[in-house]
Scaffold this motif. Sequence first.
Motif, PDB file in Angstrom:
ATOM      1  N   GLY A 173       3.612  -8.719  -4.328  1.00 60.50           N
ATOM      2  CA  GLY A 173       2.642  -7.761  -3.817  1.00 60.50           C
ATOM      3  C   GLY A 173       2.660  -6.401  -4.469  1.00 60.50           C
ATOM      4  N   PRO A 175       1.480  -3.598  -6.974  1.00 63.52           N
ATOM      5  CA  PRO A 175       0.112  -3.430  -7.492  1.00 63.52           C
ATOM      6  C   PRO A 175      -0.001  -3.617  -8.998  1.00 63.52           C
ATOM      7  CG  PRO A 175       1.077  -1.307  -6.895  1.00 63.52           C
ATOM      8  CD  PRO A 175       2.025  -2.356  -6.403  1.00 63.52           C
ATOM      9  N   GLN A 211       3.555  -2.189  -1.548  1.00 63.68           N
ATOM     10  CA  GLN A 211       3.466  -3.639  -1.700  1.00 63.68           C
ATOM     11  C   GLN A 211       2.479  -4.234  -0.697  1.00 63.68           C
ATOM     12  OE1 GLN A 211       7.774  -4.375  -1.382  1.00 63.68           O
ATOM     13  NE2 GLN A 211       7.719  -5.155  -3.489  1.00 63.68           N
ATOM     14  N   ALA A 212       1.661  -5.150  -1.170  1.00 62.03           N
ATOM     15  CA  ALA A 212       0.636  -5.773  -0.324  1.00 62.03           C
ATOM     16  C   ALA A 212       1.269  -6.696   0.703  1.00 62.03           C
ATOM     17  CB  ALA A 212      -0.345  -6.551  -1.196  1.00 62.03           C
ATOM     18  N   ASP A 213       0.573  -6.851   1.842  1.00 61.82           N
ATOM     19  CA  ASP A 213       1.054  -7.788   2.862  1.00 61.82           C
ATOM     20  C   ASP A 213       0.290  -9.107   2.812  1.00 61.82           C
ATOM     21  OD1 ASP A 213      -1.367  -6.997   3.857  1.00 61.82           O
ATOM     22  OD2 ASP A 213      -0.585  -6.068   5.676  1.00 61.82           O
ATOM     23  N   ARG A 214      -0.516  -9.302   1.774  1.00 59.78           N
ATOM     24  CA  ARG A 214      -1.131 -10.591   1.471  1.00 59.78           C
ATOM     25  C   ARG A 214      -1.083 -10.786  -0.022  1.00 59.78           C
ATOM     26  NH1 ARG A 214      -6.749 -10.844   5.084  1.00 59.78           N
ATOM     27  NH2 ARG A 214      -5.771 -10.546   7.133  1.00 59.78           N
ATOM     28  N   THR A 215      -0.710 -11.981  -0.462  1.00 58.30           N
ATOM     29  CA  THR A 215      -0.659 -12.251  -1.900  1.00 58.30           C
ATOM     30  C   THR A 215      -1.196 -13.655  -2.159  1.00 58.30           C
ATOM     31  OG1 THR A 215       1.590 -13.167  -1.867  1.00 58.30           O
ATOM     32  CG2 THR A 215       1.380 -10.788  -2.201  1.00 58.30           C
TER      33      THR A 215
END
Length: 219
Positions: A173, A175, A211-215
């Motif tokens: 996640g 970027p 950091q993304a919480d969906r990947t």
Amino acid sequence: MPFARYGVLAGTLHGYHRDQPDSQGRWFHVNLDVDAPAGRYHCAVDVDSHKSNVGVQWKAFTLDAASLGPAAALAPGYHDLARTPDSGALDYLRHPALVDHSGVLFRRRPPDWLQDLLGLFGSRPWHAGSNVDAAAALEEILEAGRRILVFGEPFDDDPEGDLGMHNVHQNQGDPTGSQWWAENGIWQDGATVTQRTDGRYDVFLNKFSSQADRTDAAG
């Protein structure tokens, strides 16, 4: 590309210390000393830059051994793990015992009383704060003499040949364009897990606000 190696160190916690201001460098860590058959490992748990007040997020909770999966039964020592759901590997966004469902209902962190209620249904919201806050939360599960599992990437290029683990945090996640983007991958997240006297395991997960919480399937 995911990490060249990913795995878990099983051993006994000898002790721990925080980075000191004159030696921490850019990133702030809680450093774990873990005894295993090959020797004493240095495990660096990254709890964010000392310059950030909201850059780190964490959660701590307790699981039984069965929920943790194959890693709970591993013998002392370092073990490479396949990046698959049944190997013992961890994935914050996919592992059934780690996934947080509260974001479906709440855009903001719910109040403490509601977090307790959500916990009864398997929901474990993230906490946000400073590196000191995160370090204090981790230290609550650190007790010398406990069996410990440290998930992450082993040190392969230490100039002094020391044994150790790093990238003990979410490893997906990040970027596009960041210096960590190339290392994104699924089923390779880091964590710190210690065993209680009742046989259950205290789990500490940590990630960064960027950091993304969906990947996707590539992390």
